[in-house]
Design a protein around this motif. Structure first.
Motif, PDB file in Angstrom:
ATOM      1  N   THR A  27      91.827 -23.816 -52.949  1.00 58.53           N
ATOM      2  CA  THR A  27      91.070 -24.750 -52.114  1.00 58.53           C
ATOM      3  C   THR A  27      91.372 -26.193 -52.490  1.00 58.53           C
ATOM      4  O   THR A  27      91.547 -27.051 -51.633  1.00 58.53           O
ATOM      5  N   VAL A  28      91.421 -26.466 -53.791  1.00 61.37           N
ATOM      6  CA  VAL A  28      91.666 -27.819 -54.287  1.00 61.37           C
ATOM      7  C   VAL A  28      93.167 -28.074 -54.463  1.00 61.37           C
ATOM      8  O   VAL A  28      93.574 -29.190 -54.746  1.00 61.37           O
ATOM      9  N   HIS A  29      93.982 -27.055 -54.277  1.00 64.19           N
ATOM     10  CA  HIS A  29      95.446 -27.142 -54.311  1.00 64.19           C
ATOM     11  C   HIS A  29      96.004 -27.498 -55.694  1.00 64.19           C
ATOM     12  O   HIS A  29      96.830 -28.378 -55.821  1.00 64.19           O
ATOM     13  N   PHE A  30      95.525 -26.772 -56.722  1.00 63.63           N
ATOM     14  CA  PHE A  30      96.159 -26.948 -58.027  1.00 63.63           C
ATOM     15  C   PHE A  30      96.750 -25.641 -58.543  1.00 63.63           C
ATOM     16  O   PHE A  30      97.133 -25.539 -59.699  1.00 63.63           O
ATOM     17  N   SER A  31      96.886 -24.646 -57.678  1.00 64.72           N
ATOM     18  CA  SER A  31      97.423 -23.352 -58.118  1.00 64.72           C
ATOM     19  C   SER A  31      98.911 -23.428 -58.476  1.00 64.72           C
ATOM     20  O   SER A  31      99.357 -22.736 -59.383  1.00 64.72           O
ATOM     21  N   ALA A  32      99.676 -24.264 -57.788  1.00 68.20           N
ATOM     22  CA  ALA A  32     101.102 -24.365 -58.089  1.00 68.20           C
ATOM     23  C   ALA A  32     101.354 -25.245 -59.320  1.00 68.20           C
ATOM     24  O   ALA A  32     102.226 -24.941 -60.134  1.00 68.20           O
ATOM     25  N   ALA A  33     100.569 -26.311 -59.461  1.00 70.09           N
ATOM     26  CA  ALA A  33     100.773 -27.227 -60.581  1.00 70.09           C
ATOM     27  C   ALA A  33     100.199 -26.683 -61.881  1.00 70.09           C
ATOM     28  O   ALA A  33     100.725 -26.949 -62.960  1.00 70.09           O
ATOM     29  N   ARG A  34      99.119 -25.933 -61.808  1.00 72.98           N
ATOM     30  CA  ARG A  34      98.447 -25.405 -62.995  1.00 72.98           C
ATOM     31  C   ARG A  34      98.129 -23.916 -62.803  1.00 72.98           C
ATOM     32  O   ARG A  34      96.977 -23.543 -62.608  1.00 72.98           O
ATOM     33  N   PRO A  35      99.150 -23.052 -62.857  1.00 74.21           N
ATOM     34  CA  PRO A  35      98.896 -21.628 -62.599  1.00 74.21           C
ATOM     35  C   PRO A  35      98.023 -20.973 -63.656  1.00 74.21           C
ATOM     36  O   PRO A  35      97.271 -20.048 -63.352  1.00 74.21           O
ATOM     37  N   GLU A  36      98.085 -21.462 -64.898  1.00 81.65           N
ATOM     38  CA  GLU A  36      97.242 -20.871 -65.950  1.00 81.65           C
ATOM     39  C   GLU A  36      95.763 -21.148 -65.692  1.00 81.65           C
ATOM     40  O   GLU A  36      94.908 -20.292 -65.913  1.00 81.65           O
ATOM     41  N   LEU A  37      95.442 -22.320 -65.193  1.00 83.69           N
ATOM     42  CA  LEU A  37      94.051 -22.631 -64.847  1.00 83.69           C
ATOM     43  C   LEU A  37      93.622 -21.884 -63.595  1.00 83.69           C
ATOM     44  O   LEU A  37      92.467 -21.475 -63.479  1.00 83.69           O
ATOM     45  N   ALA A  38      94.542 -21.670 -62.671  1.00 80.58           N
ATOM     46  CA  ALA A  38      94.231 -20.899 -61.470  1.00 80.58           C
ATOM     47  C   ALA A  38      93.871 -19.459 -61.826  1.00 80.58           C
ATOM     48  O   ALA A  38      92.900 -18.901 -61.288  1.00 80.58           O
ATOM     49  N   ILE A  39      94.609 -18.867 -62.758  1.00 79.20           N
ATOM     50  CA  ILE A  39      94.316 -17.497 -63.185  1.00 79.20           C
ATOM     51  C   ILE A  39      92.993 -17.448 -63.931  1.00 79.20           C
ATOM     52  O   ILE A  39      92.185 -16.530 -63.740  1.00 79.20           O
ATOM     53  N   THR A  40      92.742 -18.434 -64.780  1.00 74.58           N
ATOM     54  CA  THR A  40      91.471 -18.492 -65.507  1.00 74.58           C
ATOM     55  C   THR A  40      90.299 -18.598 -64.543  1.00 74.58           C
ATOM     56  O   THR A  40      89.305 -17.878 -64.677  1.00 74.58           O
ATOM     57  N   ASN A  41      90.412 -19.475 -63.556  1.00 74.13           N
ATOM     58  CA  ASN A  41      89.331 -19.617 -62.578  1.00 74.13           C
ATOM     59  C   ASN A  41      89.151 -18.351 -61.756  1.00 74.13           C
ATOM     60  O   ASN A  41      88.027 -17.990 -61.415  1.00 74.13           O
ATOM     61  N   LEU A  42      90.249 -17.683 -61.427  1.00 76.43           N
ATOM     62  CA  LEU A  42      90.158 -16.440 -60.667  1.00 76.43           C
ATOM     63  C   LEU A  42      89.406 -15.372 -61.450  1.00 76.43           C
ATOM     64  O   LEU A  42      88.499 -14.726 -60.928  1.00 76.43           O
ATOM     65  N   VAL A  43      89.757 -15.204 -62.720  1.00 84.86           N
ATOM     66  CA  VAL A  43      89.111 -14.182 -63.548  1.00 84.86           C
ATOM     67  C   VAL A  43      87.637 -14.516 -63.770  1.00 84.86           C
ATOM     68  O   VAL A  43      86.759 -13.654 -63.625  1.00 84.86           O
ATOM     69  N   VAL A  44      87.341 -15.767 -64.103  1.00 79.53           N
ATOM     70  CA  VAL A  44      85.952 -16.170 -64.347  1.00 79.53           C
ATOM     71  C   VAL A  44      85.149 -16.081 -63.053  1.00 79.53           C
ATOM     72  O   VAL A  44      83.994 -15.642 -63.055  1.00 79.53           O
ATOM     73  N   GLY A  45      85.743 -16.458 -61.935  1.00 82.82           N
ATOM     74  CA  GLY A  45      85.045 -16.378 -60.658  1.00 82.82           C
ATOM     75  C   GLY A  45      84.703 -14.956 -60.268  1.00 82.82           C
ATOM     76  O   GLY A  45      83.597 -14.673 -59.803  1.00 82.82           O
ATOM     77  N   ILE A  46      85.646 -14.037 -60.457  1.00 81.20           N
ATOM     78  CA  ILE A  46      85.370 -12.627 -60.156  1.00 81.20           C
ATOM     79  C   ILE A  46      84.287 -12.090 -61.088  1.00 81.20           C
ATOM     80  O   ILE A  46      83.400 -11.347 -60.664  1.00 81.20           O
ATOM     81  N   ALA A  47      84.336 -12.467 -62.354  1.00 78.30           N
ATOM     82  CA  ALA A  47      83.306 -12.034 -63.301  1.00 78.30           C
ATOM     83  C   ALA A  47      81.939 -12.578 -62.910  1.00 78.30           C
ATOM     84  O   ALA A  47      80.934 -11.851 -62.954  1.00 78.30           O
ATOM     85  N   LEU A  48      81.888 -13.845 -62.516  1.00 81.30           N
ATOM     86  CA  LEU A  48      80.608 -14.425 -62.098  1.00 81.30           C
ATOM     87  C   LEU A  48      80.065 -13.751 -60.850  1.00 81.30           C
ATOM     88  O   LEU A  48      78.861 -13.468 -60.756  1.00 81.30           O
ATOM     89  N   ALA A  49      80.929 -13.494 -59.880  1.00 82.51           N
ATOM     90  CA  ALA A  49      80.476 -12.831 -58.660  1.00 82.51           C
ATOM     91  C   ALA A  49      79.974 -11.419 -58.961  1.00 82.51           C
ATOM     92  O   ALA A  49      78.943 -10.993 -58.432  1.00 82.51           O
ATOM     93  N   GLY A  50      80.675 -10.703 -59.827  1.00 79.53           N
ATOM     94  CA  GLY A  50      80.228  -9.366 -60.212  1.00 79.53           C
ATOM     95  C   GLY A  50      78.917  -9.379 -60.971  1.00 79.53           C
ATOM     96  O   GLY A  50      78.020  -8.563 -60.712  1.00 79.53           O
ATOM     97  N   LEU A  51      78.782 -10.311 -61.911  1.00 76.71           N
ATOM     98  CA  LEU A  51      77.521 -10.413 -62.656  1.00 76.71           C
ATOM     99  C   LEU A  51      76.372 -10.828 -61.743  1.00 76.71           C
ATOM    100  O   LEU A  51      75.261 -10.312 -61.859  1.00 76.71           O
ATOM    101  N   GLY A  52      76.637 -11.762 -60.838  1.00 79.51           N
ATOM    102  CA  GLY A  52      75.604 -12.178 -59.896  1.00 79.51           C
ATOM    103  C   GLY A  52      75.166 -11.035 -59.007  1.00 79.51           C
ATOM    104  O   GLY A  52      73.978 -10.878 -58.711  1.00 79.51           O
ATOM    105  N   LEU A  53      76.111 -10.211 -58.583  1.00 90.44           N
ATOM    106  CA  LEU A  53      75.775  -9.054 -57.756  1.00 90.44           C
ATOM    107  C   LEU A  53      74.926  -8.058 -58.530  1.00 90.44           C
ATOM    108  O   LEU A  53      73.912  -7.561 -58.022  1.00 90.44           O
ATOM    109  N   CYS A  54      75.318  -7.776 -59.772  1.00 88.92           N
ATOM    110  CA  CYS A  54      74.531  -6.851 -60.609  1.00 88.92           C
ATOM    111  C   CYS A  54      73.134  -7.395 -60.871  1.00 88.92           C
ATOM    112  O   CYS A  54      72.150  -6.655 -60.821  1.00 88.92           O
ATOM    113  N   MET A  55      73.048  -8.691 -61.140  1.00 90.52           N
ATOM    114  CA  MET A  55      71.747  -9.273 -61.454  1.00 90.52           C
ATOM    115  C   MET A  55      70.857  -9.367 -60.221  1.00 90.52           C
ATOM    116  O   MET A  55      69.639  -9.293 -60.331  1.00 90.52           O
ATOM    117  N   SER A  56      71.420  -9.536 -59.048  1.00 87.18           N
ATOM    118  CA  SER A  56      70.581  -9.603 -57.858  1.00 87.18           C
ATOM    119  C   SER A  56      70.074  -8.227 -57.444  1.00 87.18           C
ATOM    120  O   SER A  56      69.061  -8.117 -56.770  1.00 87.18           O
TER     121      SER A  56
END
Length: 119
Positions: A27-56
């Motif tokens: 969305t912010v267009h930093f996946s090509a310039a910073r792929p390591e941060l893109a992967i980190t955000n992807l993993v943390v985002g999926i974890a947050l969405a999963g935890l939020g779903l379990c907690m709700s």
């Protein structure tokens, strides 16, 4: 059920923040310039969405998971400096605002659960 309705609403905001964190690199267009941060955000985002779903689904049993969500929000705040070198302003703003919102949602849900437990 009505007692934990506010907590469920806050946890659904954690789901939305997790989805945004997962797609923020594209969305912010930093996946090509910073792929390591893109992967980190992807993993943390999926974890947050999963935890939020379990907690709700079971908000009365989710107080311990709020601490994990708080840690993931703090990681989102510091990740641009830890994972990549010289992050740009868009990357920093995206991660810091998303991480601060996740921390706020976690603290709010924890506070609501503590007040419900006392009454």
């Amino acid at each position: 059920m009505l007692q934990t309705r506010g907590v469920t609403a806050v946890e659904e905001l954690v789901i939305l923040a997790g989805i945004y964190a997962a797609i923020s690199a594209w969305t912010v267009h930093f996946s090509a310039a910073r792929p390591e941060l893109a992967i980190t955000n992807l993993v943390v985002g999926i974890a947050l969405a999963g935890l939020g779903l379990c907690m709700s689904m079971a908000p009365e049993r989710s107080q311990d998971l709020n601490f994990v969500v708080l840690l993931l929000g703090a990681w989102l705040i510091v990740a641009p400096w830890v994972v990549s070198r010289n992050p740009d302003t868009g990357t920093i703003l995206s991660n810091v605002i998303t991480g601060a919102c996740v921390c706020l949602f976690s603290l709010t849900a924890g506070g609501l659960l503590m007040t419900k437990r006392r009454t």
